[in-house]
Design a protein around this motif. Sequence first.
Motif, PDB file in Angstrom:
ATOM      1  N   LYS A 256       0.883  -1.107  -0.077  1.00 55.05           N
ATOM      2  CA  LYS A 256       0.094  -0.111   0.073  1.00 55.05           C
ATOM      3  C   LYS A 256       0.936   1.316  -0.021  1.00 55.05           C
ATOM      4  CE  LYS A 256      -3.938  -2.131   2.145  1.00 55.05           C
ATOM      5  NZ  LYS A 256      -4.861  -1.875   3.435  1.00 55.05           N
ATOM      6  N   GLN A 257       2.305   1.183  -0.078  1.00 54.91           N
ATOM      7  CA  GLN A 257       3.000   2.378  -0.059  1.00 54.91           C
ATOM      8  C   GLN A 257       3.473   2.300  -1.619  1.00 54.91           C
ATOM      9  OE1 GLN A 257       6.290   1.807   2.804  1.00 54.91           O
ATOM     10  NE2 GLN A 257       5.700  -0.196   2.861  1.00 54.91           N
ATOM     11  N   GLN A 258       3.657   3.781  -1.741  1.00 50.91           N
ATOM     12  CA  GLN A 258       4.005   4.155  -2.998  1.00 50.91           C
ATOM     13  C   GLN A 258       4.693   5.845  -2.877  1.00 50.91           C
ATOM     14  OE1 GLN A 258       0.696   4.287  -5.678  1.00 50.91           O
ATOM     15  NE2 GLN A 258       0.471   6.392  -5.580  1.00 50.91           N
ATOM     16  N   ILE A 259       5.663   5.928  -3.734  1.00 51.43           N
ATOM     17  CA  ILE A 259       6.398   7.231  -3.959  1.00 51.43           C
ATOM     18  C   ILE A 259       6.587   7.430  -5.296  1.00 51.43           C
ATOM     19  CG2 ILE A 259       7.208   7.120  -1.581  1.00 51.43           C
ATOM     20  CD1 ILE A 259       9.970   6.630  -2.910  1.00 51.43           C
ATOM     21  N   PHE A 260       6.829   8.727  -5.761  1.00 45.27           N
ATOM     22  CA  PHE A 260       7.303   9.165  -7.105  1.00 45.27           C
ATOM     23  C   PHE A 260       8.504   9.682  -7.192  1.00 45.27           C
ATOM     24  CE2 PHE A 260       2.461   9.108  -7.427  1.00 45.27           C
ATOM     25  CZ  PHE A 260       2.266   8.602  -8.462  1.00 45.27           C
ATOM     26  N   LEU A 261       9.256   9.307  -8.094  1.00 51.57           N
ATOM     27  CA  LEU A 261      10.766   9.816  -8.174  1.00 51.57           C
ATOM     28  C   LEU A 261      10.847  10.356  -9.571  1.00 51.57           C
ATOM     29  CD1 LEU A 261      12.400   6.552  -6.986  1.00 51.57           C
ATOM     30  CD2 LEU A 261      11.957   8.313  -5.513  1.00 51.57           C
ATOM     31  N   THR A 262      11.684  11.500  -9.684  1.00 52.13           N
ATOM     32  CA  THR A 262      12.084  12.188 -10.776  1.00 52.13           C
ATOM     33  C   THR A 262      13.515  12.036 -10.973  1.00 52.13           C
ATOM     34  OG1 THR A 262      12.085  14.283  -9.633  1.00 52.13           O
ATOM     35  CG2 THR A 262      10.088  13.581 -10.585  1.00 52.13           C
ATOM     36  N   LYS A 263      13.879  13.097 -11.946  1.00 55.26           N
ATOM     37  CA  LYS A 263      15.449  12.973 -12.527  1.00 55.26           C
ATOM     38  C   LYS A 263      16.218  13.098 -11.133  1.00 55.26           C
ATOM     39  CE  LYS A 263      18.577  15.301 -15.472  1.00 55.26           C
ATOM     40  NZ  LYS A 263      18.766  16.456 -16.427  1.00 55.26           N
ATOM     41  N   ASN A 264      17.525  12.512 -10.989  1.00 54.42           N
ATOM     42  CA  ASN A 264      18.471  12.226 -10.223  1.00 54.42           C
ATOM     43  C   ASN A 264      17.860  12.136  -8.584  1.00 54.42           C
ATOM     44  OD1 ASN A 264      20.305  12.736 -12.134  1.00 54.42           O
ATOM     45  ND2 ASN A 264      20.512  15.122 -11.864  1.00 54.42           N
ATOM     46  N   GLU A 265      16.624  11.175  -8.671  1.00 50.52           N
ATOM     47  CA  GLU A 265      16.537  10.814  -7.416  1.00 50.52           C
ATOM     48  C   GLU A 265      16.392   9.326  -7.217  1.00 50.52           C
ATOM     49  OE1 GLU A 265      13.299  14.309  -5.784  1.00 50.52           O
ATOM     50  OE2 GLU A 265      12.264  12.401  -6.877  1.00 50.52           O
ATOM     51  N   GLN A 266      16.578   8.425  -5.997  1.00 51.18           N
ATOM     52  CA  GLN A 266      16.626   7.224  -5.510  1.00 51.18           C
ATOM     53  C   GLN A 266      15.898   7.018  -4.447  1.00 51.18           C
ATOM     54  OE1 GLN A 266      21.017   7.311  -5.854  1.00 51.18           O
ATOM     55  NE2 GLN A 266      20.958   6.114  -4.044  1.00 51.18           N
ATOM     56  N   ALA A 267      15.530   5.868  -4.431  1.00 49.73           N
ATOM     57  CA  ALA A 267      14.671   5.359  -3.204  1.00 49.73           C
ATOM     58  C   ALA A 267      14.967   3.948  -3.090  1.00 49.73           C
ATOM     59  CB  ALA A 267      13.365   5.539  -3.128  1.00 49.73           C
ATOM     60  N   ARG A 268      14.964   3.366  -1.849  1.00 48.80           N
ATOM     61  CA  ARG A 268      15.159   1.933  -1.538  1.00 48.80           C
ATOM     62  C   ARG A 268      13.950   1.412  -0.455  1.00 48.80           C
ATOM     63  NH1 ARG A 268      18.223  -0.777   2.546  1.00 48.80           N
ATOM     64  NH2 ARG A 268      19.163  -2.826   1.757  1.00 48.80           N
ATOM     65  N   TYR A 269      13.559   0.191  -1.040  1.00 48.98           N
ATOM     66  CA  TYR A 269      12.660  -0.649  -0.430  1.00 48.98           C
ATOM     67  C   TYR A 269      13.275  -1.603   0.789  1.00 48.98           C
ATOM     68  CZ  TYR A 269       9.070  -4.008   1.270  1.00 48.98           C
ATOM     69  OH  TYR A 269       8.358  -4.886   2.262  1.00 48.98           O
ATOM     70  N   ASP A 270      13.295  -1.204   1.967  1.00 48.65           N
ATOM     71  CA  ASP A 270      13.973  -2.046   3.018  1.00 48.65           C
ATOM     72  C   ASP A 270      12.838  -3.067   3.627  1.00 48.65           C
ATOM     73  OD1 ASP A 270      14.902  -3.243   5.373  1.00 48.65           O
ATOM     74  OD2 ASP A 270      16.093  -1.554   5.651  1.00 48.65           O
ATOM     75  N   VAL A 271      13.069  -4.633   3.183  1.00 51.35           N
ATOM     76  CA  VAL A 271      12.274  -5.533   3.358  1.00 51.35           C
ATOM     77  C   VAL A 271      12.175  -5.675   4.924  1.00 51.35           C
ATOM     78  CG1 VAL A 271      13.657  -7.673   3.149  1.00 51.35           C
ATOM     79  CG2 VAL A 271      11.010  -7.714   2.597  1.00 51.35           C
ATOM     80  N   ALA A 272      12.997  -5.487   5.590  1.00 47.48           N
ATOM     81  CA  ALA A 272      13.240  -5.731   7.071  1.00 47.48           C
ATOM     82  C   ALA A 272      12.338  -4.936   7.747  1.00 47.48           C
ATOM     83  CB  ALA A 272      14.455  -5.766   7.512  1.00 47.48           C
ATOM     84  N   LYS A 273      12.246  -3.616   7.309  1.00 40.82           N
ATOM     85  CA  LYS A 273      11.587  -2.596   7.869  1.00 40.82           C
ATOM     86  C   LYS A 273      10.050  -2.247   7.372  1.00 40.82           C
ATOM     87  CE  LYS A 273      15.650   0.056   9.507  1.00 40.82           C
ATOM     88  NZ  LYS A 273      16.313   1.288   9.092  1.00 40.82           N
ATOM     89  N   ASP A 274       9.938  -2.840   6.149  1.00 43.75           N
ATOM     90  CA  ASP A 274       8.967  -2.876   5.381  1.00 43.75           C
ATOM     91  C   ASP A 274       8.551  -1.312   5.023  1.00 43.75           C
ATOM     92  OD1 ASP A 274       6.799  -3.710   3.809  1.00 43.75           O
ATOM     93  OD2 ASP A 274       5.325  -3.888   5.451  1.00 43.75           O
ATOM     94  N   THR A 275       9.530  -0.632   4.571  1.00 43.91           N
ATOM     95  CA  THR A 275       9.362   0.560   4.298  1.00 43.91           C
ATOM     96  C   THR A 275      10.000   1.138   3.043  1.00 43.91           C
ATOM     97  OG1 THR A 275      10.963   1.564   5.584  1.00 43.91           O
ATOM     98  CG2 THR A 275       8.952   1.674   6.650  1.00 43.91           C
ATOM     99  N   ILE A 276       9.424   2.179   2.077  1.00 41.31           N
ATOM    100  CA  ILE A 276      10.049   2.619   0.899  1.00 41.31           C
ATOM    101  C   ILE A 276      11.045   3.939   1.552  1.00 41.31           C
ATOM    102  CG2 ILE A 276      10.277   3.779  -1.184  1.00 41.31           C
ATOM    103  CD1 ILE A 276       7.557   1.944  -1.588  1.00 41.31           C
ATOM    104  N   GLN A 277      12.243   4.095   1.323  1.00 39.47           N
ATOM    105  CA  GLN A 277      12.960   5.398   2.015  1.00 39.47           C
ATOM    106  C   GLN A 277      13.605   5.903   0.848  1.00 39.47           C
ATOM    107  OE1 GLN A 277      15.586   3.385   4.800  1.00 39.47           O
ATOM    108  NE2 GLN A 277      14.004   3.563   6.574  1.00 39.47           N
ATOM    109  N   ARG A 278      13.723   7.211   0.745  1.00 38.87           N
ATOM    110  CA  ARG A 278      14.343   8.202  -0.039  1.00 38.87           C
ATOM    111  C   ARG A 278      15.692   8.240   0.196  1.00 38.87           C
ATOM    112  NH1 ARG A 278      11.148  11.033  -3.685  1.00 38.87           N
ATOM    113  NH2 ARG A 278       8.908  11.143  -3.282  1.00 38.87           N
TER     114      ARG A 278
END
Length: 368
Positions: free
Chosen positions: A255-277
């Motif tokens: 149920k989580q979602q984020i939008f990334l644009t040019k020169n941005e990155q993010a990571r989904y950490d399965v242990a924490k079950d979160t998406i982090q920029r």
Amino acid sequence: MAEEPENRIDDSLLGKFLAGESDANESERVRHWLTESNEQQEFSRFERIWETAGQLKHKASDTPAPVDTDAAWAKMKGRMKAPAETEKPVGIKLDLQPERKEEPTIEAQIRPLPTRPRSTWTAYWRVAAAVVLLMSLGWFGWRELRQQQTPDLVAQVAVKSKNKTVERLLPDGTKVFLNKDSRIDYPERFAADSREVVLTGEAFFEVKPDAARPFRIKAGQATIQVLGTSFSVRAYTKDVEVAVKTGKVQFAVKKQQIFLTKNEQARYDVAKDTIQRAPRFDPNLFAYKTGQLLFENERLEDIVRTLSTVYRTDIRLSNAKLANCRLTVGFDHNQSIDSVLTITAEPLRLAWRHEGQQYYLYGEECRE
């Protein structure tokens, strides 16, 4: 004792008999078979063909003498049934007890059919051929309808890379650059309303724009969706990382979602079950695509982290004081990890060693 009945009688002889074209010997053979055979399934099969032919008899306008199938089958059915008062199906029994002196039931019902002109036999086969043609057309029509109602089964393609990178052009024109030890699965042709692929490992995508068909990548638990852009997806483990070079990307997990644009990155950490920029963008994540690793006055801690990611290995600093050492350096992505660590350590007068699954950079402090 009656003779052993034949297992089957030729269809053409039955047709000839029904059409009134059989001679005396052939008629006798059919009567004998009717008397002795229990193959009711065979009669039912022939009956269906004959009745279908009868439905088409009025369409065979070029035949000189139409076949009276109703009358013929009325007689045939009469031969296949016992007397009305017994109310039993065809089960031909021969009562040979002398005191009853009854003729076999089937013999009492068989009457010679009127002889028809030879042309009737030709008409029968014309109608039968029309039946076959009609059934064939019906089958092809049914198959076409099924194909319209049921989506085609599209073959899947799997592309793997082992010890080297692999570049592939997808059916829609999208370019994919697979890093080592990666795999992508996709259909031979995409659906009319979407484009979906499955990624294991790491790949750089240059997606062909198509506003009517979103491009989706399944990577572990994550779904990355775009319309047309360039970006990298890393999913060697359950953790998934996305880095965008151009355009806009939707990065979603559950149920989580984020939008990334040019020169941005993010990571989904399965242990924490979160998406982090990520706090900063690292262009070296594209090194497997560009072929170059470049660091300009970067902290050694950040350099080590990037090298660990790019080379998929565990590189550590033996002394926390080394974290803030600054370094400007560049590498060819195809260089070995040993070569890269040697080049990294030398300007700072450090050393490195390999212990088990880890690599260590060690020294008392940074010395330039």
